[in-house]
Enzyme design. Sequence first.
Site, short mmCIF file in Angstrom:
data_model
loop_
_atom_site.label_atom_id
_atom_site.label_comp_id
_atom_site.label_asym_id
_atom_site.label_seq_id
_atom_site.Cartn_x
_atom_site.Cartn_y
_atom_site.Cartn_z
N ASP A 23 36.15 13.41 4.87
CA ASP A 23 37.09 14.33 4.21
C ASP A 23 36.60 14.77 2.84
O ASP A 23 37.00 15.81 2.35
CB ASP A 23 38.48 13.70 4.14
CG ASP A 23 38.48 12.28 3.59
OD1 ASP A 23 37.40 11.68 3.43
OD2 ASP A 23 39.59 11.75 3.33
N HIS A 24 35.77 13.97 2.20
CA HIS A 24 35.31 14.25 0.84
C HIS A 24 34.28 13.20 0.48
O HIS A 24 34.08 12.23 1.23
CB HIS A 24 36.47 14.20 -0.17
CG HIS A 24 37.28 12.95 -0.03
ND1 HIS A 24 36.79 11.71 -0.40
CD2 HIS A 24 38.51 12.72 0.50
CE1 HIS A 24 37.69 10.79 -0.12
NE2 HIS A 24 38.75 11.37 0.44
N HIS A 54 37.87 10.77 -6.16
CA HIS A 54 37.65 12.09 -5.56
C HIS A 54 38.91 12.88 -5.79
O HIS A 54 39.94 12.31 -6.16
CB HIS A 54 37.31 11.95 -4.07
CG HIS A 54 38.35 11.18 -3.30
ND1 HIS A 54 39.47 11.77 -2.77
CD2 HIS A 54 38.47 9.84 -3.01
CE1 HIS A 54 40.21 10.84 -2.16
NE2 HIS A 54 39.63 9.65 -2.30
N ASP A 72 36.51 8.15 6.22
CA ASP A 72 37.10 8.57 4.94
C ASP A 72 36.15 8.27 3.78
O ASP A 72 35.64 7.15 3.66
CB ASP A 72 38.44 7.84 4.75
CG ASP A 72 39.31 8.50 3.70
OD1 ASP A 72 38.76 8.95 2.67
OD2 ASP A 72 40.53 8.57 3.91
N THR A 104 42.50 13.05 0.54
CA THR A 104 42.48 12.63 1.94
C THR A 104 43.39 13.44 2.86
O THR A 104 42.93 13.98 3.87
CB THR A 104 42.84 11.14 2.03
OG1 THR A 104 41.82 10.40 1.36
CG2 THR A 104 42.94 10.67 3.48
N ASP A 106 35.92 4.73 1.87
CA ASP A 106 36.75 5.25 0.79
C ASP A 106 37.29 4.12 -0.07
O ASP A 106 37.24 4.16 -1.30
CB ASP A 106 37.92 6.05 1.39
CG ASP A 106 38.82 6.65 0.31
OD1 ASP A 106 38.37 7.60 -0.36
OD2 ASP A 106 39.94 6.15 0.14
N HIS A 119 36.30 3.55 -3.96
CA HIS A 119 37.27 3.57 -5.08
C HIS A 119 37.14 2.32 -5.93
O HIS A 119 37.13 2.37 -7.15
CB HIS A 119 38.71 3.62 -4.54
CG HIS A 119 39.15 4.97 -4.14
ND1 HIS A 119 39.25 6.02 -5.01
CD2 HIS A 119 39.55 5.45 -2.93
CE1 HIS A 119 39.68 7.09 -4.36
NE2 HIS A 119 39.87 6.78 -3.10
P1 AMP Z 1 43.18 8.68 -0.98
O1 AMP Z 1 44.25 8.29 -1.94
O2 AMP Z 1 43.02 10.18 -0.91
O3 AMP Z 1 41.92 7.95 -1.22
O4 AMP Z 1 43.71 8.25 0.46
C1 AMP Z 1 43.07 7.29 1.27
C2 AMP Z 1 44.11 6.40 1.84
O5 AMP Z 1 45.05 7.15 2.60
C3 AMP Z 1 43.58 5.40 2.85
O6 AMP Z 1 43.01 4.29 2.23
C4 AMP Z 1 44.82 5.06 3.62
O7 AMP Z 1 45.50 3.96 3.04
C5 AMP Z 1 45.69 6.28 3.50
N1 AMP Z 1 45.81 6.93 4.80
C6 AMP Z 1 44.80 7.42 5.54
N2 AMP Z 1 45.24 7.92 6.70
C7 AMP Z 1 46.57 7.76 6.71
C8 AMP Z 1 47.60 8.08 7.64
N3 AMP Z 1 47.33 8.68 8.82
N4 AMP Z 1 48.85 7.78 7.30
C9 AMP Z 1 49.13 7.19 6.12
N5 AMP Z 1 48.19 6.86 5.20
C10 AMP Z 1 46.94 7.14 5.49
ZN ZN Z 2 40.17 7.96 -1.49
ZN ZN Z 3 39.82 10.38 1.79
#
Ligand code: AMP
Ligand code: ZN
Ligand code: ZN
Length: 437
Positions: free
Chosen positions: A270-271, A376, A67, A103, A223, A227
């Site tokens: 993913d990004h 992101h 990630d 994500t 990731d 952040h």
């Molecule tokens: P973002 O807010 O886009 O940075 O999302 C990243 C976060 O999504 C990660 O740090 C995880 O805590 C959460 N995440 C990733 N995969 C999963 C999953 N399969 N189910 C629930 N939460 C997830």
């Molecule tokens: Zn993120």
């Molecule tokens: Zn991500």
Amino acid sequence: MSVACSLDPYRVSDGRQTGVCGTNHAVTGSCRVWAALLAVVAVCAGFVFRDVSQAAPPHRVVLISLDGFRWDYLQRPAAKELRRLARRGVHAERLTPSFPTKTFPNHYTLVTGLFPEHHGIAANVMRDSALGRFATGNDPAVRDARWFSGEPIWVTAETQGVRTAVYFWPGSEAPIGGVSPHRFFPFDVTTSRAARVDSVLAWLALPDSTAPRLIAAYFSDVDTDGHNFGPDAPETDSAIARVDSVIGAIVDGIDRLGATDRVDVVVVSDHGMAERSSERAIALDDYVSMDSLEIGDWSPIATIIPKPGHSGYVFNALIHAHPHLQVFRKGDLPERLHYNSGDRVTPIVAIADEGWSVGTRSALAEMAPGRVYGAHGYDNALPSMGAVFIAAGPAFRSDLTVPPFANVHVYALLAELLHLRPAVTDGSLDSVRVLLR
Ligand code: AMP
Ligand code: ZN
Ligand code: ZN
């Protein structure tokens, strides 16, 4: 570790073929019958011989998501195992994510080949008139298949008799189309990297009769630190080193199993990640009454649902609010973003320029002045949002770098690696065929 044994997981099929032939024992008193029987045995033996010697054992595929691993992290000193894998196989200059560069939308695009406007996971946080609110931390929602359209690769595989095991992936906890991976786990961010790697290698050590042929696993370290500290921080380099060791452990584990020529490894993210800080913040409540709208995903996009009767007011209040905020009505976003249709694309979408944050005044105040963070979600054409794609194994050419390609094509590639009939998607195998031998 349970996989340190030596094994040949592909011998089982020899036994099965011999067994079939061995059932053709019959006793007769006639030479002619004996001759006929010998001929049958010879043909059968020949068939077995050809089958054993020529039929390639089925490849297995290991799909790893890192990630938030930006494409250019590959050149950081910490990414040495990933570079080694790239030299063994192929890699893209960068993998172009889909919009929004978040994500859940992108992980689900990677496994379905559909743009977020088509696969239902239009954002990390969203509302559906029938289902209510979706958020990545909302367990009942992430396990509810009604949120997920399209056909993830593990469903394509399982419905065509190919076993799959997924150690975390957005969507893997929901029985999409009534089908789940053979093995999957409720997401738990505290599960160690070692536990995930051990499971991947243990699955690879299983014999063909029981082994999953598609294995997927997910790691969020890069990731998280991206952040918290920004893409250029030493903490992010440490996270790159940690996931790089994961790749090294998996690749070395496959080598130890003697399976290097039977396992295709695909590493994606993913990004990417862009720097943000408190100096570049857009407070929506400076421009619009927050009582007039609901926001789904926050920052650096804002997915906005105006309250009934307030659509014109909200749009007019925001359209020229800030020079670093691009505001669109649904249907008017640039075509290249593929974000104009789908029930869960909100009536108004605001997109901050690279490095800017959008929030409420109080939420933005949580950023410490002078400190660098990462974000992101921005326009997917920005190089800073670019993701990584590396693949190596028997199906892939070696030491090849290809120009950027879109992540909607990854599903078709996975289906091809597993010899599956793919679902209809927004991507195509032709766009990535160059990667294959
Ligand atoms: P973002 O807010 O886009 O940075 O999302 C990243 C976060 O999504 C990660 O740090 C995880 O805590 C959460 N995440 C990733 N995969 C999963 C999953 N399969 N189910 C629930 N939460 C997830
Ligand atoms: Zn993120
Ligand atoms: Zn991500």
